[in-house]
Design a protein around this motif. Structure first.
Motif, short mmCIF file in Angstrom:
data_model
loop_
_atom_site.label_atom_id
_atom_site.label_comp_id
_atom_site.label_asym_id
_atom_site.label_seq_id
_atom_site.Cartn_x
_atom_site.Cartn_y
_atom_site.Cartn_z
N MET A 268 0.85 -1.18 0.00
CA MET A 268 0.00 0.00 0.00
C MET A 268 0.89 1.23 0.00
O MET A 268 2.05 1.17 0.43
CB MET A 268 -0.89 0.04 1.25
N VAL A 269 0.34 2.37 -0.42
CA VAL A 269 1.10 3.61 -0.42
C VAL A 269 0.35 4.65 0.40
O VAL A 269 -0.83 4.87 0.20
CB VAL A 269 1.33 4.13 -1.85
N MET A 270 1.04 5.24 1.38
CA MET A 270 0.48 6.32 2.19
C MET A 270 1.44 7.50 2.11
O MET A 270 2.56 7.43 2.64
CB MET A 270 0.33 5.89 3.65
N GLY A 271 1.03 8.59 1.46
CA GLY A 271 1.94 9.72 1.30
C GLY A 271 3.18 9.27 0.56
O GLY A 271 3.09 8.68 -0.52
N ASP A 272 4.35 9.51 1.15
CA ASP A 272 5.59 9.06 0.51
C ASP A 272 6.04 7.72 1.09
O ASP A 272 7.19 7.32 0.89
CB ASP A 272 6.68 10.12 0.68
N THR A 273 5.18 7.05 1.84
CA THR A 273 5.55 5.80 2.49
C THR A 273 4.90 4.60 1.82
O THR A 273 3.69 4.60 1.60
CB THR A 273 5.14 5.83 3.98
N THR A 274 5.72 3.64 1.48
CA THR A 274 5.24 2.38 0.92
C THR A 274 5.19 1.36 2.05
O THR A 274 6.19 1.09 2.70
CB THR A 274 6.18 1.88 -0.19
N VAL A 275 4.00 0.80 2.30
CA VAL A 275 3.80 -0.14 3.40
C VAL A 275 3.61 -1.54 2.81
O VAL A 275 2.79 -1.73 1.91
CB VAL A 275 2.57 0.24 4.25
N VAL A 276 4.39 -2.49 3.31
CA VAL A 276 4.26 -3.89 2.85
C VAL A 276 3.89 -4.77 4.04
O VAL A 276 4.27 -4.48 5.19
CB VAL A 276 5.55 -4.40 2.17
N PHE A 277 3.13 -5.84 3.76
CA PHE A 277 2.67 -6.75 4.81
C PHE A 277 2.99 -8.18 4.40
O PHE A 277 2.90 -8.52 3.23
CB PHE A 277 1.14 -6.69 4.99
#
Length: 615
Positions: A268-277
């Motif tokens: 997922m992408v939040m702002g400039d942060t890419t979040v992986v699970f």
């Protein structure tokens, strides 16, 4: 923390490499984009140039292939084996021939001679003959290459296929063996040491592989671990020797992370942060948490702005193992997103399964760890359920549960909502930690939401669209105050913060917010169709310094009530609220300002629903 992250990624790689469906690269190979395949005869002559990949709108999406491992380019010349751009394989750059393109073509030709020279394979001989016979000047006027000139000029990678063959040249078994022998016999001089991740002794990786798929990265080859300036080094060691990671572990963690950052279901992408699970093993638990976290992180808005973040459909592309699991996952997912309790018998999954959430952001030529959470399946599920319970708020039917991305988007001025980079990056990590660990929501985000409520103005051209106390903003204010009351032991306030209007909530900030909504209603009833109300002029001062504003507004309201056909009804509601207010305080602190906003939202919603019921 860094070792824990790398260790979890290495374990993920070991799981993926044993799963043929995962299709991850073995050591010595990597995934890379290929845009054009040159079909060559056994005599090395180009018979056609075929574009690879697909087209999405106006964008050409290259084909992702497993190819021989690629070199890490910095500023020098370095050719890749059997997958590279036109400058190395054709000796042209942007359709033009230069000294540099000629030099790079010679470099690629020499590399292929060294690797393929001893190989008795018709694919290898075809490629060697191509490099021996091709001259960069041949590019001009070549009708077959003209058809893909745009892709080649933009730097798209080229791969080879022999005419009449169904596989690419780099997929032929003889050539794979030649490449692996070449890799084993060459390479830079390495030091032997103990790997920080596995504890094994062996060659230490001097340079680590690049990480792709990081949103907003300014470079094509950011790395997670790198030391390329003296201030980051210690004990006289340079580059990878400062944090010794074995060659195999460095390859494994980077390959696993690249798999996550390019897998839409795990990213997922939040702002400039890419979040992986990811979970420590596949199964229904991972499916459920991927869906739950997709809802919790989510997209920015229902009507995503052009160029904004990717939208999220929590159940899209789900890969549940069977129909029974899919139904159970959907049932639990719906309960969690409504903030309802989930008992163990409803889940029936392994509560102790480990689950990992990693937030990454670009930082010049590196990747920065913005957030990291490792917890059990049961604990994460409960924390996310608590989050949805805290943000639960009465809302129009079209609204979905408020995701983290949607909350962040509400801190951006309306005029700046064109790029996801405008979302303040400092909120992402603390907000993710609050959701995943059940801790306090960030106060800085709470203050930013209140500031946006005070500053934003409704657009007279779109009178039905609320831009001050919006549904997501009110939801976050309620969640922040409710969680703060729980943490500080303020049971009375925690129970008073409900999803819908609570007439028993006697907090003065909440009552003043309700009163302000009723005074606005009296004004609107007296002036049907009015575009600008007292909210646009007085909201900021009424929520911060009510003692200076409300006496004026109450006098003004008497005029509105007398003018309105149904003024008596609103007048009785105003009297009900005033009965519980002993005075108009000179100032409200930030907590009371949040309660003011929540009271205003609840009262407006109640009036709207009452009007709908009467109609």
């Amino acid at each position: 923390m860094g070792v824990l992250i790398l260790n979890a990624l290495v374990e993920l790689y070991d799981r993926l490499v044993a799963d043929p469906k995962a299709d991850v690269a073995q050591p010595g190979y990597c995934a890379a984009n290929a845009s054009v395949v040159l079909v060559i005869t056994r005599g090395g002559r180009i018979t056609s140039a075929v574009p690879l990949g697909s087209q999405q709108g106006s964008r050409d999406i290259p084909l992702k292939l497993k190819v021989p491992d690629r070199v890490k380019r910095t500023s020098g010349d370095a050719a890749n084996f059997l997958c590279d751009n036109a400058e190395y394989f054709l000796g042209v750059q942007g359709g033009e021939i230069s000294e540099r393109s000629k030099r790079r073509f010679d470099l690629a030709r020499e590399l292929h001679r060294r690797v393929l020279g001893p190989v008795a394979d018709e694919g290898a001989q075809a490629v060697l003959t191509f490099f021996d016979s091709w001259k960069p000047e041949d590019y001009r006027g070549n009708e077959k290459l003209e058809q893909v000139s745009d892709v080649l000029s933009s730097g798209g990678n080229i791969v080879f296929r022999v005419e009449g063959d169904s596989m690419f040249v780099h997929e032929r078994s003889a050539i794979r063996r030649a490449w692996e022998l070449y890799k084993a016999s060459t390479g830079p001089e390495v030091k032997v040491g103990q790997c920080l991740i596995t504890g094994d002794w062996g060659p230490i990786a001097r340079l680590h592989k690049s990480i792709s798929g990081i949103a907003g990265s300014k470079t094509a080859q950011p790395t997670l671990v790198s030391f390329n300036f003296a201030a980051a080094e210690s004990y006289g060691k340079s580059q990878g020797n400062n944090s010794p990671v074995g060659e195999r572990a460095a390859f494994a963690y980077a390959t696993a992370l690249n798999w996550l950052t390019t897998n839409e279901r795990h990213r997922m992408v939040m702002g400039d942060t890419t979040v992986v699970f990811w979970a420590e093993r596949t199964g229904p638990e991972e499916d459920l948490l991927l869906d739950v976290l997709a809802c919790a992180v989510g997209s920015y808005a229902q009507n995503e702005p052009e160029g904004g973040a990717e939208g999220v459909d929590a159940t899209k592309d789900s890969a549940h193992n069977d129909e029974e699991s899919a139904l159970r996952v959907r049932s639990v997912l719906e309960r969690i997103t409504r903030g309802q309790a989930v008992t163990e018998d409803m889940i029936g999954f392994d509560q102790d399964l480990r689950f990992f959430v990693l937030g990454l952001a670009p930082n010049v030529a590196r990747v920065t760890v913005r957030s990291w959470n490792a917890n059990t399946f049961g604990a994460l599920l409960e924390h996310v359920r608590q989050h949805f319970s805290d943000v639960a708020l009465v809302a129009p039917e079209v609204e979905r549960p408020v995701s983290a991305g949607r909350l962040l988007w509400e801190t951006v001025p309306a005029a700046s909502r064109r790029k996801r980079e405008n979302v303040p990056s400092g909120f992402v990590g603390p907000l993710m930690r609050a959701i995943l660990e059940g801790s306090m929501y960030p106060h800085s985000l709470y203050a930013a939401v209140l500031e946006r409520v005070r500053s934003d103005s409704n657009d007279p051209e779109v009178p039905r669209v609320e831009r001050k106390v919006t549904y997501p903003r009110a939801a976050y204010i309620k969640a922040y105050l409710k969680r703060k009351a729980r943490v500080t032991g303020n049971k009375t306030l925690e129970e008073a913060l409900t999803a819908m209007l609570n007439a028993e909530n006697k907090n003065r900030g909440y009552l003043l917010g309700r009163l302000f909504a009723l005074l606005e209603k009296a004004q609107q009833d007296a002036n049907p169709g009015i575009n600008t109300t007292i909210k646009d002029r007085y909201y900021a001062s009424a929520s911060a310094t009510p003692g200076t504003v409300f006496p004026v507004l109450l006098r003004l309201a008497q005029h509105h009530i007398a003018k309105s056909e149904y003024g008596g009804y609103v007048d009785r509601l105003i009297e009900d609220v005033l009965r519980d207010l002993d005075c108009f305080p000179a100032h409200l602190n930030l907590d009371d300002q949040g309660l003011f906003a929540l009271g205003y939202y609840h009262q407006k919603d109640a009036l709207y629903r009452k009007a709908e019921h009467l109609s």
